[in-house]
Design a protein around this motif. Structure first.
Motif, PDB file in Angstrom:
ATOM      1  N   LEU A 124       0.827  -1.198   0.000  1.00 27.87           N
ATOM      2  CA  LEU A 124       0.000   0.000   0.000  1.00 27.87           C
ATOM      3  C   LEU A 124       0.866   1.255   0.000  1.00 27.87           C
ATOM      4  O   LEU A 124       1.816   1.369   0.786  1.00 27.87           O
ATOM      5  CB  LEU A 124      -0.916   0.030   1.232  1.00 27.87           C
ATOM      6  N   ARG A 125       0.534   2.195  -0.878  1.00 29.64           N
ATOM      7  CA  ARG A 125       1.263   3.472  -0.927  1.00 29.64           C
ATOM      8  C   ARG A 125       0.260   4.622  -1.038  1.00 29.64           C
ATOM      9  O   ARG A 125      -0.375   4.795  -2.072  1.00 29.64           O
ATOM     10  CB  ARG A 125       2.210   3.508  -2.132  1.00 29.64           C
ATOM     11  N   PRO A 126       0.079   5.410   0.036  1.00 33.53           N
ATOM     12  CA  PRO A 126      -0.848   6.545  -0.034  1.00 33.53           C
ATOM     13  C   PRO A 126      -0.222   7.735  -0.753  1.00 33.53           C
ATOM     14  O   PRO A 126       0.992   7.947  -0.709  1.00 33.53           O
ATOM     15  CB  PRO A 126      -1.102   6.880   1.442  1.00 33.53           C
ATOM     16  N   THR A 161      -0.396  -2.452  -4.847  1.00 35.30           N
ATOM     17  CA  THR A 161       0.317  -3.276  -5.823  1.00 35.30           C
ATOM     18  C   THR A 161       0.361  -4.696  -5.305  1.00 35.30           C
ATOM     19  O   THR A 161       0.827  -4.952  -4.187  1.00 35.30           O
ATOM     20  CB  THR A 161       1.742  -2.757  -6.059  1.00 35.30           C
ATOM     21  N   GLY A 162      -0.154  -5.625  -6.104  1.00 32.95           N
ATOM     22  CA  GLY A 162      -0.211  -7.010  -5.692  1.00 32.95           C
ATOM     23  C   GLY A 162       0.854  -7.855  -6.357  1.00 32.95           C
ATOM     24  O   GLY A 162       1.590  -7.408  -7.234  1.00 32.95           O
ATOM     25  N   THR A 163       0.909  -9.102  -5.938  1.00 33.10           N
ATOM     26  CA  THR A 163       1.866 -10.034  -6.536  1.00 33.10           C
ATOM     27  C   THR A 163       1.378 -10.556  -7.874  1.00 33.10           C
ATOM     28  O   THR A 163       2.139 -11.145  -8.635  1.00 33.10           O
ATOM     29  CB  THR A 163       2.100 -11.217  -5.583  1.00 33.10           C
ATOM     30  N   GLY A 164       0.096 -10.357  -8.147  1.00 31.84           N
ATOM     31  CA  GLY A 164      -0.479 -10.747  -9.428  1.00 31.84           C
ATOM     32  C   GLY A 164      -1.605  -9.815  -9.791  1.00 31.84           C
ATOM     33  O   GLY A 164      -1.926  -8.880  -9.043  1.00 31.84           O
ATOM     34  N   ASP A 396      -5.761  -4.922   4.051  1.00 30.28           N
ATOM     35  CA  ASP A 396      -5.786  -4.292   5.359  1.00 30.28           C
ATOM     36  C   ASP A 396      -6.076  -2.815   5.203  1.00 30.28           C
ATOM     37  O   ASP A 396      -5.852  -2.215   4.151  1.00 30.28           O
ATOM     38  CB  ASP A 396      -4.447  -4.471   6.078  1.00 30.28           C
ATOM     39  N   GLY A 397      -6.544  -2.190   6.271  1.00 31.21           N
ATOM     40  CA  GLY A 397      -6.882  -0.775   6.238  1.00 31.21           C
ATOM     41  C   GLY A 397      -5.686   0.137   6.324  1.00 31.21           C
ATOM     42  O   GLY A 397      -4.541  -0.303   6.341  1.00 31.21           O
TER      43      GLY A 397
END
Length: 398
Positions: A124-126, A161-164, A396-397
């Motif tokens: 997660l990147r805000p 950004t996910g792993t897939g 997650d939040g």
């Protein structure tokens, strides 16, 4: 030309599962739209609405006429328009459209959705960081107290950004089944990118000569504790700050819609609506269309952007948004919806949404900032609004 579906307005009765079967059939690249009146699943592109200097409503009308002259009996346009009216829209006349009743009318929507299949974790990147966003709110409040403007809606984003690649059908299932009475959508915008969301806010609809708009402004996060949830709802109904913010939006919608109406009704006080994560102050504005040649999209473009997503005065608020937001809103706080050649349609403000591209999801959330705003509270409101989509992806939040 290929034939498109007939009149998109569904005629009951429909069998059990008539809406959820369309939800289950969605695949990336399709256009899915569920509203409180209908469920649409569109495939292919018979014609694209071109970008150009003419108003988008005129370009849509010309495209629908051209498709109809080519043999399509009852074409409709489906898609999204950006926050910036000068930017290209993503509107098409589909090759085929399947239509069903509203999701809320289908008892199978109560069945729990499965968890999205991928990925197992997210980075997660805000943008901006919550602390920077809070400082922007404080700065905007100071400028409002100095008389520069009266409201601005400031947004922030959360990049996942996910792993897939994300499971778009799975996310759409969770969005739709969590709030089946709302406005759920999944639409391709530019090549390789999909706009998904579950908006609570109808900008305007037209069916025959009936016009409806449902402006929302003034919000508070929901609570898992029933007593606290009720307390928050009651407090929102009595909040001077939120009632003022709401009244400004309703007044703007009223003044904009009135010239298009032979009659118009605006309730004196707002009511409450709820989503899975938020309470909102809500007013349903209804009117009778004065001139039959005016389409729902033309009125939507006149209303856009309302103070609920931009601010007041609008031209100043747009400039302030450009100063504080370190990203392009794109389709966030634009419109999604459908329209037909007779001018009927439903256009919804693009909220509680994300854009999916490759392994990345970009979520958007904003808060209306007025002179009485508290930076910590507005930051918390955006975090609560992110929760709609975070729940859909199992992240997650923040």
């Amino acid at each position: 030309m290929s034939a498109v579906s007939p009149d998109p307005r569904p005629s009951p009765p429909f069998p059990v599962g008539a809406a959820t079967v369309l939800l289950d059939a969605y695949r990336p690249g399709d256009r899915f739209l569920a509203t409180p009146t209908r469920t649409l699943l569109a495939h292919g592109s018979l014609a694209e609405v071109p970008h150009g200097p003419e108003p988008v409503a005129e370009r849509v009308t010309a495209t629908l006429r051209r498709v109809r002259s080519g043999g399509a009996a009852a074409p409709l346009v489906v898609g999204a328009l950006p926050f910036d009216p000068a930017a290209p829209a993503a509107l098409v006349v589909p090759e085929a459209t399947r239509t069903g009743p509203a999701l809320a009318a289908d008892p199978l929507t109560v069945l729990p959705p499965g968890r999205p299949s991928a990925p197992d974790s997210w980075n997660l990147r805000p943008e901006p960081e919550p602390s920077v966003y809070g400082k922007s709110v404080a700065s905007a409040v100071e400028r409002m107290l100095g008389g520069e403007f009266s409201k601005v809606v400031l947004a922030r984003t959360l990049e996942l950004t996910g792993t897939g690649a994300p499971d778009l059908p799975g996310m759409l299932q969770r969005l739709a089944r969590t709030d089946p009475a709302g406005y759920t959508f999944a639409l391709p915008t530019v090549p390789g990118r999909t706009l998904l969301g579950a908006s609570p806010e109808l900008l305007v609809s037209r069916r025959g000569d009936l016009l409806v708009s449902n402006p929302l402004a003034g919000s508070t996060p929901r609570s898992a504790d029933l007593a606290e949830d009720v307390r928050r709802a009651a407090a929102l109904l009595e909040s001077a700050k939120d009632l003022h913010e709401h009244a400004v939006v309703v007044d703007s919608v009223h003044r904009t819609m009135a010239p298009y109406c032979a009659s118009i009704d605006v309730p004196a006080r707002p009511s409450l609506i709820r989503t899975a994560t938020m309470w909102h102050l809500s007013t349903t504005v209804t009117g009778t269309l004065a001139r039959p040649g005016v389409s729902a999209l033309e009125i939507a473009c006149a209303l856009h952007p309302t103070p609920a997503v931009c601010g007041t005065p609008a031209d100043v608020a747009r400039r302030v948004i450009g100063e504080y937001e370190p990203f392009d809103r794109g389709f966030y706080t634009g419109m999604v919806g459908w329209g037909d050649a007779e001018g009927n349609g439903e256009w919804v403000i693009t909220l509680r949404c994300a854009e999916a591209e490759g392994r990345v999801l970009r979520l958007y959330a904003g808060a209306g900032v007025v002179s009485a705003s508290d930076p910590a509270s507005e930051t918390a409101e955006t975090a609560a609004k992110f929760r709609t989509f975070l729940n859909a992806v199992g992240a997650d939040g923040v």
